[in-house]
Design a protein around this motif. Structure first.
Motif, PDB file in Angstrom:
ATOM      1  N   GLU A  79       7.313  14.847 -11.816  1.00 51.12           N
ATOM      2  CA  GLU A  79       7.841  13.492 -11.943  1.00 51.12           C
ATOM      3  C   GLU A  79       7.170  12.576 -10.919  1.00 51.12           C
ATOM      4  OE1 GLU A  79      12.446  14.063 -13.138  1.00 51.12           O
ATOM      5  OE2 GLU A  79      11.898  14.672 -11.113  1.00 51.12           O
ATOM      6  N   TRP A  80       6.889  11.335 -11.334  1.00 49.87           N
ATOM      7  CA  TRP A  80       6.323  10.348 -10.421  1.00 49.87           C
ATOM      8  C   TRP A  80       7.442   9.636  -9.677  1.00 49.87           C
ATOM      9  CZ3 TRP A  80       1.400   9.896  -9.079  1.00 49.87           C
ATOM     10  CH2 TRP A  80       0.420  10.415  -9.929  1.00 49.87           C
ATOM     11  N   GLY A  81       7.210   9.387  -8.377  1.00 46.18           N
ATOM     12  CA  GLY A  81       8.215   8.678  -7.586  1.00 46.18           C
ATOM     13  C   GLY A  81       7.762   8.495  -6.156  1.00 46.18           C
ATOM     14  N   LEU A  82       8.738   8.210  -5.305  1.00 42.14           N
ATOM     15  CA  LEU A  82       8.467   7.988  -3.885  1.00 42.14           C
ATOM     16  C   LEU A  82       9.255   8.976  -3.045  1.00 42.14           C
ATOM     17  CD1 LEU A  82       8.735   4.070  -3.691  1.00 42.14           C
ATOM     18  CD2 LEU A  82       6.672   5.449  -3.998  1.00 42.14           C
ATOM     19  N   VAL A  83       8.607   9.478  -2.009  1.00 41.41           N
ATOM     20  CA  VAL A  83       9.297  10.334  -1.049  1.00 41.41           C
ATOM     21  C   VAL A  83      10.151   9.455  -0.134  1.00 41.41           C
ATOM     22  CG1 VAL A  83       7.587  12.181  -1.128  1.00 41.41           C
ATOM     23  CG2 VAL A  83       7.331  10.330   0.535  1.00 41.41           C
ATOM     24  N   LYS A  84      11.077  10.082   0.560  1.00 42.43           N
ATOM     25  CA  LYS A  84      12.015   9.348   1.410  1.00 42.43           C
ATOM     26  C   LYS A  84      11.303   8.410   2.388  1.00 42.43           C
ATOM     27  CE  LYS A  84      14.755  11.869   3.985  1.00 42.43           C
ATOM     28  NZ  LYS A  84      15.842  12.505   4.759  1.00 42.43           N
ATOM     29  N   TYR A  85      10.236   8.873   3.009  1.00 41.52           N
ATOM     30  CA  TYR A  85       9.493   8.052   3.968  1.00 41.52           C
ATOM     31  C   TYR A  85       9.035   6.748   3.323  1.00 41.52           C
ATOM     32  CZ  TYR A  85       5.727   6.422   6.965  1.00 41.52           C
ATOM     33  OH  TYR A  85       4.918   5.633   7.741  1.00 41.52           O
ATOM     34  N   ASP A  86       8.475   6.852   2.110  1.00 39.54           N
ATOM     35  CA  ASP A  86       7.965   5.663   1.425  1.00 39.54           C
ATOM     36  C   ASP A  86       9.091   4.747   0.952  1.00 39.54           C
ATOM     37  OD1 ASP A  86       5.300   6.294   1.855  1.00 39.54           O
ATOM     38  OD2 ASP A  86       5.142   7.453   0.001  1.00 39.54           O
ATOM     39  N   VAL A  87      10.230   5.310   0.562  1.00 42.73           N
ATOM     40  CA  VAL A  87      11.386   4.489   0.183  1.00 42.73           C
ATOM     41  C   VAL A  87      11.845   3.677   1.385  1.00 42.73           C
ATOM     42  CG1 VAL A  87      13.819   4.549  -0.538  1.00 42.73           C
ATOM     43  CG2 VAL A  87      12.148   6.019  -1.680  1.00 42.73           C
ATOM     44  N   ARG A  88      11.925   4.326   2.541  1.00 44.64           N
ATOM     45  CA  ARG A  88      12.339   3.631   3.761  1.00 44.64           C
ATOM     46  C   ARG A  88      11.329   2.546   4.142  1.00 44.64           C
ATOM     47  NH1 ARG A  88      14.076   7.947   8.235  1.00 44.64           N
ATOM     48  NH2 ARG A  88      14.010   6.022   9.412  1.00 44.64           N
ATOM     49  N   LYS A  89      10.049   2.884   4.068  1.00 41.52           N
ATOM     50  CA  LYS A  89       8.989   1.938   4.409  1.00 41.52           C
ATOM     51  C   LYS A  89       9.049   0.714   3.500  1.00 41.52           C
ATOM     52  CE  LYS A  89       3.920   1.776   4.531  1.00 41.52           C
ATOM     53  NZ  LYS A  89       2.705   2.583   4.328  1.00 41.52           N
ATOM     54  N   LEU A  90       9.175   0.934   2.198  1.00 41.07           N
ATOM     55  CA  LEU A  90       9.242  -0.173   1.251  1.00 41.07           C
ATOM     56  C   LEU A  90      10.496  -1.010   1.481  1.00 41.07           C
ATOM     57  CD1 LEU A  90       8.074  -1.687  -1.141  1.00 41.07           C
ATOM     58  CD2 LEU A  90       9.246  -0.056  -2.648  1.00 41.07           C
ATOM     59  N   HIS A  91      11.610  -0.354   1.698  1.00 36.64           N
ATOM     60  CA  HIS A  91      12.857  -1.085   1.943  1.00 36.64           C
ATOM     61  C   HIS A  91      12.731  -1.979   3.172  1.00 36.64           C
ATOM     62  CE1 HIS A  91      16.982  -1.645   3.502  1.00 36.64           C
ATOM     63  NE2 HIS A  91      17.249  -1.839   2.224  1.00 36.64           N
ATOM     64  N   ASN A  92      12.155  -1.442   4.217  1.00 35.55           N
ATOM     65  CA  ASN A  92      11.971  -2.218   5.447  1.00 35.55           C
ATOM     66  C   ASN A  92      11.083  -3.429   5.204  1.00 35.55           C
ATOM     67  OD1 ASN A  92      10.312  -2.676   8.148  1.00 35.55           O
ATOM     68  ND2 ASN A  92      12.333  -1.877   8.675  1.00 35.55           N
ATOM     69  N   ARG A  93       9.993  -3.252   4.487  1.00 34.23           N
ATOM     70  CA  ARG A  93       9.081  -4.364   4.199  1.00 34.23           C
ATOM     71  C   ARG A  93       9.763  -5.422   3.341  1.00 34.23           C
ATOM     72  NH1 ARG A  93       4.073  -1.684   5.496  1.00 34.23           N
ATOM     73  NH2 ARG A  93       4.656  -0.892   7.514  1.00 34.23           N
ATOM     74  N   LEU A  94      10.512  -4.987   2.337  1.00 35.23           N
ATOM     75  CA  LEU A  94      11.217  -5.940   1.471  1.00 35.23           C
ATOM     76  C   LEU A  94      12.295  -6.692   2.252  1.00 35.23           C
ATOM     77  CD1 LEU A  94      11.624  -3.772  -1.749  1.00 35.23           C
ATOM     78  CD2 LEU A  94       9.978  -5.632  -1.343  1.00 35.23           C
ATOM     79  N   TYR A  95      12.971  -5.991   3.144  1.00 38.70           N
ATOM     80  CA  TYR A  95      14.006  -6.620   3.959  1.00 38.70           C
ATOM     81  C   TYR A  95      13.414  -7.729   4.823  1.00 38.70           C
ATOM     82  CZ  TYR A  95      17.707  -7.193   7.388  1.00 38.70           C
ATOM     83  OH  TYR A  95      18.672  -7.724   8.206  1.00 38.70           O
TER      84      TYR A  95
ATOM     85  N   ASP B  57       0.818  -1.216   0.000  1.00 33.73           N
ATOM     86  CA  ASP B  57       0.000   0.000   0.000  1.00 33.73           C
ATOM     87  C   ASP B  57       0.854   1.271   0.000  1.00 33.73           C
ATOM     88  OD1 ASP B  57      -2.508   1.203  -0.135  1.00 33.73           O
ATOM     89  OD2 ASP B  57      -2.598   1.482   2.035  1.00 33.73           O
ATOM     90  N   ILE B  58       1.841   1.289  -0.875  1.00 32.84           N
ATOM     91  CA  ILE B  58       2.718   2.452  -1.043  1.00 32.84           C
ATOM     92  C   ILE B  58       2.424   3.020  -2.423  1.00 32.84           C
ATOM     93  CG2 ILE B  58       5.108   3.221  -1.257  1.00 32.84           C
ATOM     94  CD1 ILE B  58       5.800   0.935   0.735  1.00 32.84           C
ATOM     95  N   HIS B  59       2.110   4.303  -2.491  1.00 31.60           N
ATOM     96  CA  HIS B  59       1.663   4.912  -3.736  1.00 31.60           C
ATOM     97  C   HIS B  59       2.624   6.008  -4.191  1.00 31.60           C
ATOM     98  CE1 HIS B  59      -2.068   2.785  -3.065  1.00 31.60           C
ATOM     99  NE2 HIS B  59      -2.034   3.241  -1.825  1.00 31.60           N
ATOM    100  N   PRO B  60       2.995   5.975  -5.479  1.00 32.15           N
ATOM    101  CA  PRO B  60       3.845   7.047  -6.015  1.00 32.15           C
ATOM    102  C   PRO B  60       3.148   8.398  -5.910  1.00 32.15           C
ATOM    103  CG  PRO B  60       3.711   5.208  -7.557  1.00 32.15           C
ATOM    104  CD  PRO B  60       2.691   4.957  -6.484  1.00 32.15           C
ATOM    105  N   ARG B  61       3.959   9.428  -5.829  1.00 32.90           N
ATOM    106  CA  ARG B  61       3.460  10.803  -5.774  1.00 32.90           C
ATOM    107  C   ARG B  61       4.202  11.605  -6.834  1.00 32.90           C
ATOM    108  NH1 ARG B  61       3.538  11.972   0.720  1.00 32.90           N
ATOM    109  NH2 ARG B  61       3.409   9.813   1.359  1.00 32.90           N
ATOM    110  N   ARG B  62       3.666  12.752  -7.143  1.00 36.95           N
ATOM    111  CA  ARG B  62       4.355  13.653  -8.081  1.00 36.95           C
ATOM    112  C   ARG B  62       5.143  14.690  -7.285  1.00 36.95           C
ATOM    113  NH1 ARG B  62       1.639  15.015 -13.696  1.00 36.95           N
ATOM    114  NH2 ARG B  62       1.106  12.890 -14.247  1.00 36.95           N
ATOM    115  N   ASN B  63       6.346  14.966  -7.766  1.00 31.17           N
ATOM    116  CA  ASN B  63       7.128  16.024  -7.129  1.00 31.17           C
ATOM    117  C   ASN B  63       6.743  17.377  -7.731  1.00 31.17           C
ATOM    118  OD1 ASN B  63       8.471  16.179  -9.598  1.00 31.17           O
ATOM    119  ND2 ASN B  63      10.403  15.400  -8.816  1.00 31.17           N
ATOM    120  N   GLU B  64       7.448  18.422  -7.346  1.00 28.51           N
ATOM    121  CA  GLU B  64       7.087  19.770  -7.768  1.00 28.51           C
ATOM    122  C   GLU B  64       7.257  20.013  -9.262  1.00 28.51           C
ATOM    123  OE1 GLU B  64      11.298  19.547  -6.508  1.00 28.51           O
ATOM    124  OE2 GLU B  64       9.447  19.101  -5.463  1.00 28.51           O
ATOM    125  N   ILE B  65       8.008  19.152  -9.960  1.00 29.10           N
ATOM    126  CA  ILE B  65       8.158  19.318 -11.409  1.00 29.10           C
ATOM    127  C   ILE B  65       7.391  18.247 -12.186  1.00 29.10           C
ATOM    128  CG2 ILE B  65      10.320  20.585 -11.264  1.00 29.10           C
ATOM    129  CD1 ILE B  65      11.793  18.014 -12.011  1.00 29.10           C
TER     130      ILE B  65
END
Length: 82
Positions: free
Chosen positions: A49-65, A39-47
């Motif tokens: 681009e679609w991606g993940l904010v730092k919080y979501d990168v950490r959350k996903l990494h932890n779950r994958l680990y 349940d992690i959803h990409p977001r758009r940055n100020e320009i």
């Protein structure tokens, strides 16, 4: 899949989807599947681009680990202590 070690303190504030794929050594299709699973959803940055904010990168990494942890069967949605 082997999850690479990541220094959380060195993460940028935002990663494009392609950068997340490179960071986790996975294909875009697999990244999409894992994001949907946790349940992690990409977001758009100020320009725009679609991606993940730092919080979501950490959350996903932890779950994958912890997916690789054979000693414990984590069910993140049902475990309030996860």
């Amino acid at each position: 899949m082997s999850v690479p070690y990541i220094h959380y303190t060195e993460l940028k504030e935002f990663y494009t989807i392609q950068e997340v794929c490179e960071l986790f050594h996975m294909e875009k299709k697999e990244l999409k599947k894992k994001c949907e699973k946790y349940d992690i959803h990409p977001r758009r940055n100020e320009i725009g681009e679609w991606g993940l904010v730092k919080y979501d990168v950490r959350k996903l990494h932890n779950r994958l680990y912890h997916e690789e942890d054979e000693d414990q069967a984590w069910n993140w949605e049902d475990n309030p202590w996860a």
